[in-house]
Design an enzyme around this catalytic site. Sequence first.
Site, PDB file in Angstrom:
ATOM      1  N   HIS A  46       0.846  -1.195   0.000  1.00 40.43           N
ATOM      2  CA  HIS A  46       0.000   0.000   0.000  1.00 40.43           C
ATOM      3  C   HIS A  46       0.878   1.240   0.000  1.00 40.43           C
ATOM      4  O   HIS A  46       2.096   1.174   0.144  1.00 40.43           O
ATOM      5  CB  HIS A  46      -0.981   0.001   1.176  1.00 40.43           C
ATOM      6  CG  HIS A  46      -0.357   0.190   2.523  1.00 40.43           C
ATOM      7  ND1 HIS A  46      -1.059   0.656   3.605  1.00 40.43           N
ATOM      8  CD2 HIS A  46       0.899  -0.010   2.976  1.00 40.43           C
ATOM      9  CE1 HIS A  46      -0.278   0.724   4.662  1.00 40.43           C
ATOM     10  NE2 HIS A  46       0.915   0.311   4.304  1.00 40.43           N
ATOM     11  N   CYS A  91       6.027   5.620   4.467  1.00 35.32           N
ATOM     12  CA  CYS A  91       4.772   4.968   4.057  1.00 35.32           C
ATOM     13  C   CYS A  91       4.141   5.655   2.846  1.00 35.32           C
ATOM     14  O   CYS A  91       3.182   5.148   2.282  1.00 35.32           O
ATOM     15  CB  CYS A  91       3.784   4.941   5.219  1.00 35.32           C
ATOM     16  SG  CYS A  91       4.352   3.939   6.598  1.00 35.32           S
ATOM     17  N   HIS A 131       4.978   0.083  -0.556  1.00 35.12           N
ATOM     18  CA  HIS A 131       5.702  -0.727   0.422  1.00 35.12           C
ATOM     19  C   HIS A 131       4.708  -1.745   0.952  1.00 35.12           C
ATOM     20  O   HIS A 131       3.511  -1.607   0.750  1.00 35.12           O
ATOM     21  CB  HIS A 131       6.300   0.129   1.551  1.00 35.12           C
ATOM     22  CG  HIS A 131       5.288   0.663   2.497  1.00 35.12           C
ATOM     23  ND1 HIS A 131       4.475   1.744   2.195  1.00 35.12           N
ATOM     24  CD2 HIS A 131       4.916   0.254   3.734  1.00 35.12           C
ATOM     25  CE1 HIS A 131       3.662   1.973   3.226  1.00 35.12           C
ATOM     26  NE2 HIS A 131       3.906   1.087   4.175  1.00 35.12           N
ATOM     27  N   HIS A 172       3.494  -5.024   3.928  1.00 40.56           N
ATOM     28  CA  HIS A 172       3.483  -5.552   5.291  1.00 40.56           C
ATOM     29  C   HIS A 172       3.038  -7.004   5.276  1.00 40.56           C
ATOM     30  O   HIS A 172       2.284  -7.431   4.403  1.00 40.56           O
ATOM     31  CB  HIS A 172       2.513  -4.759   6.176  1.00 40.56           C
ATOM     32  CG  HIS A 172       2.890  -3.337   6.365  1.00 40.56           C
ATOM     33  ND1 HIS A 172       3.862  -2.933   7.250  1.00 40.56           N
ATOM     34  CD2 HIS A 172       2.431  -2.209   5.773  1.00 40.56           C
ATOM     35  CE1 HIS A 172       3.978  -1.621   7.203  1.00 40.56           C
ATOM     36  NE2 HIS A 172       3.123  -1.156   6.306  1.00 40.56           N
ATOM     37  N   ASP A 215      -4.850 -10.569   0.140  1.00 35.39           N
ATOM     38  CA  ASP A 215      -3.547 -11.229   0.152  1.00 35.39           C
ATOM     39  C   ASP A 215      -2.820 -11.084  -1.184  1.00 35.39           C
ATOM     40  O   ASP A 215      -3.376 -11.365  -2.246  1.00 35.39           O
ATOM     41  CB  ASP A 215      -3.704 -12.707   0.500  1.00 35.39           C
ATOM     42  CG  ASP A 215      -2.380 -13.376   0.814  1.00 35.39           C
ATOM     43  OD1 ASP A 215      -1.473 -12.710   1.368  1.00 35.39           O
ATOM     44  OD2 ASP A 215      -2.239 -14.581   0.511  1.00 35.39           O
ATOM     45  N   HIS A 216      -1.569 -10.646  -1.090  1.00 30.76           N
ATOM     46  CA  HIS A 216      -0.708 -10.422  -2.248  1.00 30.76           C
ATOM     47  C   HIS A 216      -1.326  -9.434  -3.239  1.00 30.76           C
ATOM     48  O   HIS A 216      -1.213  -9.592  -4.449  1.00 30.76           O
ATOM     49  CB  HIS A 216      -0.332 -11.738  -2.925  1.00 30.76           C
ATOM     50  CG  HIS A 216       0.667 -12.509  -2.126  1.00 30.76           C
ATOM     51  ND1 HIS A 216       0.288 -13.343  -1.089  1.00 30.76           N
ATOM     52  CD2 HIS A 216       2.016 -12.550  -2.169  1.00 30.76           C
ATOM     53  CE1 HIS A 216       1.371 -13.866  -0.552  1.00 30.76           C
ATOM     54  NE2 HIS A 216       2.433 -13.408  -1.186  1.00 30.76           N
ATOM     55  N   GLU A 271       0.045  -4.590  11.937  1.00 34.71           N
ATOM     56  CA  GLU A 271       0.767  -4.163  10.746  1.00 34.71           C
ATOM     57  C   GLU A 271       2.236  -4.561  10.876  1.00 34.71           C
ATOM     58  O   GLU A 271       2.884  -4.933   9.908  1.00 34.71           O
ATOM     59  CB  GLU A 271       0.630  -2.653  10.564  1.00 34.71           C
ATOM     60  CG  GLU A 271       1.158  -2.145   9.245  1.00 34.71           C
ATOM     61  CD  GLU A 271       0.831  -0.692   9.034  1.00 34.71           C
ATOM     62  OE1 GLU A 271       0.037  -0.411   8.117  1.00 34.71           O
ATOM     63  OE2 GLU A 271       1.360   0.154   9.776  1.00 34.71           O
TER      64      GLU A 271
END
Length: 136
Positions: free
Chosen positions: A15, A34, A40, A42, A80-81, A125
Site C-alpha cells: 500500500h 509509508c 511498500h 506488510h 492477500d498479495h 501491521e
Amino acid sequence: MKVAVFRKEHFNAAHRLYNPNWSDKENDQVFGKCNNPNWHGHNYELVVRLIGNPDPDTGYVYDMKKLSDIIREEVLIRFDHKNLNLDVPEFKNLNPTAENIAIVVYNLLRKRINDDLDLKVTLYETERNFVEYPAG
C-alpha cells in the site's frame, strides 16, 4: 456464561499512504516512508474475536471452520498479495491505514456474522504496531 473465541490469519499486502488533497511535501511530512510512490508492504496478522454463549447442542460459540472460511472469502482472497490502493475497491477513495483496513475487515465480516455475537478485529501491521476495531 459468555466465552471469547479467536481466529488468527495472515496476509501480505502492499500500500501507499497518501492524501490526494495534500502536496507531496505534506504527504511526506505526515506519512514518511509509508508515502513511497513505489509502494511498500506488510506481513499483516489478523485476529478475529467473537464473544457469545456456547450453543447448548454443539458447545460452540461459533464453528471455527466456518469462521476460517468467512475470513478467507471476505478478507484473504480480497487482500492477500494485492496492492490495496490499486486492487481493492474499498480503498479506491480510502487511505489504507491500519485503522481503515481494520474497519473495512470488520464491516466485511459483520455482514456474515450474526449480530448476537460480539465481533472485534485486531490487525497487526508490524509486531509493534497494531489496531483494534471497535475500540474498547
